[in-house]
Design an enzyme around this catalytic site. Structure first.
Site, PDB file in Angstrom:
ATOM      1  N   PHE A   1       0.828  -1.219   0.000  1.00 25.48           N
ATOM      2  CA  PHE A   1       0.000   0.000   0.000  1.00 25.48           C
ATOM      3  C   PHE A   1       0.867   1.277   0.000  1.00 25.48           C
ATOM      4  CE2 PHE A   1      -2.434   2.654   3.364  1.00 25.48           C
ATOM      5  CZ  PHE A   1      -3.012   3.465   2.409  1.00 25.48           C
TER       6      PHE A   1
ATOM      7  N   THR B   1       5.706   2.887  12.987  1.00 26.39           N
ATOM      8  CA  THR B   1       4.288   3.175  13.234  1.00 26.39           C
ATOM      9  C   THR B   1       4.085   3.790  14.622  1.00 26.39           C
ATOM     10  OG1 THR B   1       2.183   2.062  13.690  1.00 26.39           O
ATOM     11  CG2 THR B   1       4.134   0.710  13.892  1.00 26.39           C
ATOM     12  N   ASP B   2       3.004   4.565  14.753  1.00 18.83           N
ATOM     13  CA  ASP B   2       2.675   5.131  16.073  1.00 18.83           C
ATOM     14  C   ASP B   2       2.246   4.033  17.056  1.00 18.83           C
ATOM     15  OD1 ASP B   2       0.192   4.508  14.987  1.00 18.83           O
ATOM     16  OD2 ASP B   2      -0.718   6.451  15.402  1.00 18.83           O
ATOM     17  N   GLU B   3       1.969   2.835  16.519  1.00 26.84           N
ATOM     18  CA  GLU B   3       1.508   1.758  17.411  1.00 26.84           C
ATOM     19  C   GLU B   3       2.597   1.310  18.389  1.00 26.84           C
ATOM     20  OE1 GLU B   3      -1.096  -1.238  15.891  1.00 26.84           O
ATOM     21  OE2 GLU B   3      -1.591  -0.047  14.132  1.00 26.84           O
TER      22      GLU B   3
ATOM     23  N   TYR C   1       2.265  -7.302  16.455  1.00 24.21           N
ATOM     24  CA  TYR C   1       2.690  -6.438  15.336  1.00 24.21           C
ATOM     25  C   TYR C   1       3.469  -5.246  15.868  1.00 24.21           C
ATOM     26  CZ  TYR C   1       2.301  -2.495  12.089  1.00 24.21           C
ATOM     27  OH  TYR C   1       2.590  -1.396  11.311  1.00 24.21           O
TER      28      TYR C   1
ATOM     29  N   LYS D   1       7.471  -4.112  15.520  1.00 21.45           N
ATOM     30  CA  LYS D   1       7.931  -2.833  14.943  1.00 21.45           C
ATOM     31  C   LYS D   1       8.800  -2.086  15.962  1.00 21.45           C
ATOM     32  CE  LYS D   1       7.022  -1.245  11.429  1.00 21.45           C
ATOM     33  NZ  LYS D   1       7.601  -1.406  10.065  1.00 21.45           N
TER      34      LYS D   1
ATOM     35  N   VAL E   1     -17.853  -4.126  13.239  1.00 19.79           N
ATOM     36  CA  VAL E   1     -17.134  -3.102  14.006  1.00 19.79           C
ATOM     37  C   VAL E   1     -16.774  -3.700  15.366  1.00 19.79           C
ATOM     38  CG1 VAL E   1     -17.343  -0.849  15.128  1.00 19.79           C
ATOM     39  CG2 VAL E   1     -18.231  -1.175  12.814  1.00 19.79           C
ATOM     40  N   TYR E   2     -15.486  -3.632  15.716  1.00 22.60           N
ATOM     41  CA  TYR E   2     -15.028  -4.221  16.980  1.00 22.60           C
ATOM     42  C   TYR E   2     -15.591  -3.483  18.198  1.00 22.60           C
ATOM     43  CZ  TYR E   2     -11.340  -7.152  14.903  1.00 22.60           C
ATOM     44  OH  TYR E   2     -10.630  -8.100  14.215  1.00 22.60           O
TER      45      TYR E   2
ATOM     46  N   ARG F   1      -8.643   6.482  16.244  1.00 21.14           N
ATOM     47  CA  ARG F   1      -7.393   6.416  15.490  1.00 21.14           C
ATOM     48  C   ARG F   1      -7.117   7.795  14.889  1.00 21.14           C
ATOM     49  NH1 ARG F   1      -7.161   2.876  18.274  1.00 21.14           N
ATOM     50  NH2 ARG F   1      -6.872   0.657  17.925  1.00 21.14           N
TER      51      ARG F   1
ATOM     52  N   ARG G   1     -11.364  -6.897  19.464  1.00 19.24           N
ATOM     53  CA  ARG G   1     -10.041  -7.470  19.204  1.00 19.24           C
ATOM     54  C   ARG G   1      -9.310  -7.613  20.546  1.00 19.24           C
ATOM     55  NH1 ARG G   1      -6.550  -3.399  15.749  1.00 19.24           N
ATOM     56  NH2 ARG G   1      -7.004  -4.656  13.934  1.00 19.24           N
TER      57      ARG G   1
ATOM     58  N   HIS H   1      -7.262  -4.603  22.293  1.00 20.05           N
ATOM     59  CA  HIS H   1      -7.526  -3.500  21.366  1.00 20.05           C
ATOM     60  C   HIS H   1      -7.142  -2.148  21.982  1.00 20.05           C
ATOM     61  CE1 HIS H   1     -10.551  -2.158  18.027  1.00 20.05           C
ATOM     62  NE2 HIS H   1      -9.321  -1.738  17.823  1.00 20.05           N
TER      63      HIS H   1
END
Ligand code: NAD
Length: 317
Positions: A11, A125-127, A152, A156, A208-209, A216, A275, A278
């Site tokens: 992407f 990533t900001d995660e 994930y 990172k 939708v979780y 976000r 999730r 989450h």
């Protein structure tokens, strides 16, 4: 200048290549991608056959292959996007996230050291910062502690630390960017925006979780690509730069916005069990990068209609 881009068939990497090929008409670009389920040569079809562009299929985890690539192409700059990227997949099967995101990054760093690369830019990533409370809590700065929650995000964060260690230990010229959630064309339809558009167009329930209130921070993919270009031009070696557009929106509000643009009823929304782990809210402070002169140009409200149209055409042709 020869610029090697890993994960260029995904992407963001494909947008970055498109942006850079236009911005730097005298430079040469090499795309290294192993074409996982998320990578697709159709994403780069518009420049795949240009003389200034070379596509190389291979795995960043394969040290011999990476060495041969460096020996053959002698890149000056490496921009590293290649990764396993889907949080849900990392919860089901974390191992490949460690192998690609950590070991693969290590293989590239070693090759960059051996071949004396001028600049290694690591796309993160900001995660890696973990989550903020829904109310209050200042947006993450580059000084915020790393508190990743998903496999994930942990992979990172690990790769970020590895990259910084190569700067501190060996003096490898590195920079890191940590960006918020991207929206744009060419995204694999497992991520929120293309997934919801696809389901809505099929008249299927939109999963939708939880309560959908998780927030976000969103940014247009081209603003992200321009930001990386800024860092390559003006960033200081050894530094981390946050990238965000200060567009905080809850998942449920975003889904409703998409349904409105599509002219579909909100009744399609179906709440599903949350999730695991989450994160409640991400918000990112990108004033350090803004001090270099970068600022976002797009907003989600302005671009969503065009985006929905792009997916409508591509997902159902
Ligand atoms: P993507 O999943 O769309 O693309 C990843 C690409 O990497 C694919 O083309 C895939 O084939 C390739 N790849 C995967 N494993 C590989 C391997 N072992 N060897 C070579 N190529 C491999 O991902 P994306 O959304 O474009 O994200 C790109 C980068 O940006 C990632 O590092 C991600 O962590 C980071 N990022 C993404 C977002 C986002 O919102 N999508 C936000 C911030 C940061």
């Amino acid at each position: 200048m020869k610029i090697l881009v890993t994960g260029g068939c995904g992407f963001i990497g494909s947008h970055f290549l498109r942006y850079m090929m236009k911005a730097y008409p005298d430079d040469f670009f090499i795309c290294l991608d192993t074409l996982t389920y998320a990578g697709n040569k159709n994403n780069i079809a518009d420049f795949l056959n240009r003389s200034r562009f070379t596509m190389v299929e291979g795995n960043i985890r394969d040290a011999d292959f990476v060495d041969t690539l460096f020996a053959t192409h002698k890149p000056d700059i490496l921009v590293h996007f290649a990764a396993e990227t889907h949080v849900d997949r990392s919860i089901v099967g974390p191992q490949v996230f460690l192998e690609t995101n950590v070991i693969g990054t290590g293989v590239l760093l070693d090759a960059c050291l051996r071949y004396g690369i001028e600049h290694f830019h690591h796309v993160s990533t900001d995660e890696v910062y973990g989550a903020l409370p829904l109310q209050g809590g200042s947006p993450f700065t580059e000084q915020s502690p790393l508190k990743p929650t998903s496999p994930y995000a942990a992979s990172k964060a690990s790769s970020d630390l590895l990259v910084l260690s190569y700067y501190k230990t060996y003096g490898l010229p590195v920079t890191i960017s940590r960006c918020s959630n991207n929206y744009g064309t060419h995204q694999y339809p497992e991520k929120l925006i293309p997934l919801m558009i696809q389901k809505a167009l099929q008249g299927k329930p939109l999963p939708v979780y939880g309560d959908g209130l998780n927030v976000r921070d969103w940014i247009h993919v081209v603003d992200h690509c321009r930001a990386i270009d800024y860092i390559l031009q003006k960033g200081k070696v050894g530094e981390v730069y946050n990238i965000g557009a200060r567009e905080e929106i809850s998942n449920i509000d975003l889904v409703k916005l998409m349904l409105n643009v599509l002219g579909k009823p909100h009744e399609l929304i179906t709440y599903v069990p949350d999730r695991l782990g989450h994160d409640l809210r991400y918000a990112i402070d990108s004033s350090k990068l803004e001090s270099l002169g970068w600022k976002p140009e797009y907003t989600i409200e302005e671009t969503l209609k065009e985006l929905v149209e792009w997916y409508r055409k591509r997902l159902f042709k």
